[in-house]
Design an enzyme around this catalytic site. Structure first.
Site, mmCIF file in Angstrom:
data_model
loop_
_atom_site.group_PDB
_atom_site.id
_atom_site.type_symbol
_atom_site.label_atom_id
_atom_site.label_comp_id
_atom_site.label_asym_id
_atom_site.label_seq_id
_atom_site.Cartn_x
_atom_site.Cartn_y
_atom_site.Cartn_z
ATOM 1 N N LYS A 132 -0.236 3.257 6.614
ATOM 2 C CA LYS A 132 0.719 4.064 5.848
ATOM 3 C C LYS A 132 0.696 5.492 6.420
ATOM 4 O O LYS A 132 1.258 5.703 7.479
ATOM 5 C CB LYS A 132 0.383 3.959 4.359
ATOM 6 C CG LYS A 132 0.457 2.482 3.881
ATOM 7 C CD LYS A 132 0.349 2.339 2.396
ATOM 8 C CE LYS A 132 0.106 0.909 1.947
ATOM 9 N NZ LYS A 132 1.108 -0.078 2.315
ATOM 10 N N SER A 179 1.562 2.135 -6.345
ATOM 11 C CA SER A 179 2.553 1.981 -5.283
ATOM 12 C C SER A 179 3.989 1.973 -5.788
ATOM 13 O O SER A 179 4.892 2.342 -5.049
ATOM 14 C CB SER A 179 2.273 0.712 -4.483
ATOM 15 O OG SER A 179 2.189 -0.410 -5.338
ATOM 16 N N HIS A 229 -2.122 4.647 -0.748
ATOM 17 C CA HIS A 229 -1.058 5.657 -0.686
ATOM 18 C C HIS A 229 -1.603 7.087 -0.776
ATOM 19 O O HIS A 229 -0.821 8.029 -0.877
ATOM 20 C CB HIS A 229 -0.035 5.415 -1.802
ATOM 21 C CG HIS A 229 0.688 4.119 -1.608
ATOM 22 N ND1 HIS A 229 1.770 3.989 -0.772
ATOM 23 C CD2 HIS A 229 0.445 2.870 -2.094
ATOM 24 C CE1 HIS A 229 2.183 2.733 -0.769
ATOM 25 N NE2 HIS A 229 1.390 2.031 -1.568
HETATM 26 C C1 LIG Z 1 -1.752 -0.016 -3.272
HETATM 27 C C2 LIG Z 1 -1.710 -0.920 -2.085
HETATM 28 N N1 LIG Z 1 -2.830 -1.586 -1.737
HETATM 29 C C3 LIG Z 1 -2.840 -2.409 -0.670
HETATM 30 C C4 LIG Z 1 -1.717 -2.579 0.109
HETATM 31 C C5 LIG Z 1 -1.799 -3.518 1.259
HETATM 32 O O1 LIG Z 1 -1.991 -2.814 2.443
HETATM 33 P P1 LIG Z 1 -1.550 -3.452 3.829
HETATM 34 O O2 LIG Z 1 -0.082 -3.235 3.972
HETATM 35 O O3 LIG Z 1 -2.356 -2.743 4.851
HETATM 36 O O4 LIG Z 1 -1.887 -4.917 3.750
HETATM 37 C C6 LIG Z 1 -0.544 -1.892 -0.208
HETATM 38 C C7 LIG Z 1 0.710 -1.989 0.557
HETATM 39 O O5 LIG Z 1 1.014 -2.686 1.407
HETATM 40 C C8 LIG Z 1 -0.533 -1.052 -1.335
HETATM 41 O O6 LIG Z 1 0.583 -0.409 -1.694
#
Ligand SMILES: Cc1ncc(COP(=O)(O)O)c(C=O)c1O
Length: 380
Positions: free
Chosen positions: A232, A173, A201
């Site tokens: 996303k 990320s 992502h």
């Molecule tokens: C790699 C990654 N995993 C999990 C999440 C968590 O997802 P969520 O926003 O749906 O809680 C995110 C970002 O928020 C992320 O960038």
């Protein structure tokens, strides 16, 4: 220490974070300034698509605005089952299970798959929700250097834990680079370890049908648990874990962040189904997204900026110093470009950065504007 004292400490360290109102479309108003949005995960531009709003409205009228209960009580609605079947088909797996967010999915799945007496092997740059899931699981946590499959293999070789789980982001990320998934699968198979891949992502972005990097690399069937998010590229909210029927049945019984929470609301589910229809019908969205991202990365790289090794919609510009990166982000906003700056502790010390995120809705003119503002601020 009072709350005030603690906040003062955070402020004194230059780490105080505050909320800023923004928006999800290409142009947003932030702190009274109209700015081009370059820090949203709305990669395909679907969050404002009328088809999603219509589907949300229809689902609310058919099922209600809220699900009314957790899935295991009375909150499991036909629309949840329909979406789970769609997600399983997208991911080429037997089954999938919805979670309220990616954070819930990661902590729920990891704690369901490993516990005391087990071991989890986690990339050093994995998302915070994976780190928290590992900590919460009670398993021995082995953090291996970023994308270092050799180090991962030697840690696996040294472990005699009962169950072993390798967990990694597919697209990281903060860096936008890809995990060496094919090599990880080989090592996992050699050492009889499970694998879990976070496609937050990559879902909707990579692969012939937009399923993610696992699909793009032809690795489906070799990954134990594929996690994806719906907030996303798919423009909505929520997440899921896909895998075998047994894996999903186990999560239903063991994942506390699935069991003890209200089911995702029907309008969100309806909108996600509409988003999946668009991902299926309009592959040109993700093709354009990847073209635009490559273009931005290439142009910034040619200008001498360190943009890392990624190939998706996350384009970091490594600055180094936290105060400098945050200051540049502020200056960019003054010039009408909203890019977030990240420093320690979100990224390792000395690796502060601006993180640009592209959307399929951006045009070449938008990128021109962003690049000239970045150059302007950097020369500052
Ligand atoms: C790699 C990654 N995993 C999990 C999440 C968590 O997802 P969520 O926003 O749906 O809680 C995110 C970002 O928020 C992320 O960038």
């Amino acid at each position: 220490m009072t709350f005030g004292d603690e906040l003062a400490r955070i402020r004194d360290a230059g780490l105080l974070r505050v909320l800023r109102e923004s928006g999800v479309d290409r142009w947003v108003t932030v702190e009274g300034r109209r700015a081009l949005l370059l820090c949203s995960n709305n990669y395909l531009g679907l969050a404002t698509h009328p088809a999603l709003a219509d589907a949300a409205d229809r689902a609310a009228r058919t099922y209600g605005v809220g699900a009314g209960a957790s899935r295991l009580i009375s909150g499991s609605l036909p629309i949840h089952t329909e979406l789970e079947a769609r997600l399983a088909a997208l991911k080429h797996t037997d089954a999938a299970l919805l979670f309220p967010s990616g954070y819930h999915a990661n902590i729920g799945a990891i704690t369901a798959l490993v516990g005391r007496g087990d071991a989890v092997f986690s990339d050093a740059l994995n998302h915070a929700s994976i780190i928290d899931g590992c900590r919460l699981s009670g398993a021995a946590v082995h953090v291996y250097p970023h994308r270092d499959v050799g180090a991962l293999e030697s840690a696996l070789r040294d472990s005699n834990a009962r169950r072993r789980l390798i967990v990694t982001d597919s697209i990281f990320s903060m860096d936008g680079d890809a995990a060496p998934l094919a090599d990880i699968c080989v090592v996992a198979e050699r050492h009889d370890a499970m694998t879990m891949v976070d496609e937050a992502h990559a879902t909707g972005v990579f692969g012939p049908s937009g399923a993610g990097l696992v699909e793009a690399l032809g690795l489906h069937g070799r990954v134990t648990a594929q996690m994806g998010t719906l907030g996303k590229a798919l423009g909505c909210a929520g997440a899921f874990v896909a895998g075998t029927r047994e894996l999903v049945d186990l999560l239903v019984n063991r994942a506390r962040s699935f069991i003890y929470t209200t089911a995702l609301p029907p309008p969100v589910i309806g909108a996600v189904i509409a988003a999946l229809d668009l991902v299926e019908r309009e592959p040109e969205r993700r093709e354009r997204l990847l073209r635009m991202s490559a273009d931005l990365r290439h142009r910034l790289g040619t200008l001498g900026y360190d943009v890392g090794e990624g190939d998706g919609p996350i384009v970091p510009i490594i600055i180094g110093d936290t105060a400098k990166a945050i200051g540049m982000s502020r200056e960019l906003l003054k010039r009408g470009v909203y890019v977030s700056g990240f420093g320690f502790p979100v990224v390792p010390q000395g690796h502060a950065r601006l993180r640009c995120q592209i959307s399929a809705a951006h045009t070449r003119e938008h990128l021109d504007k962003a690049i000239s503002a970045i150059v302007d601020v950097a020369n500052g």
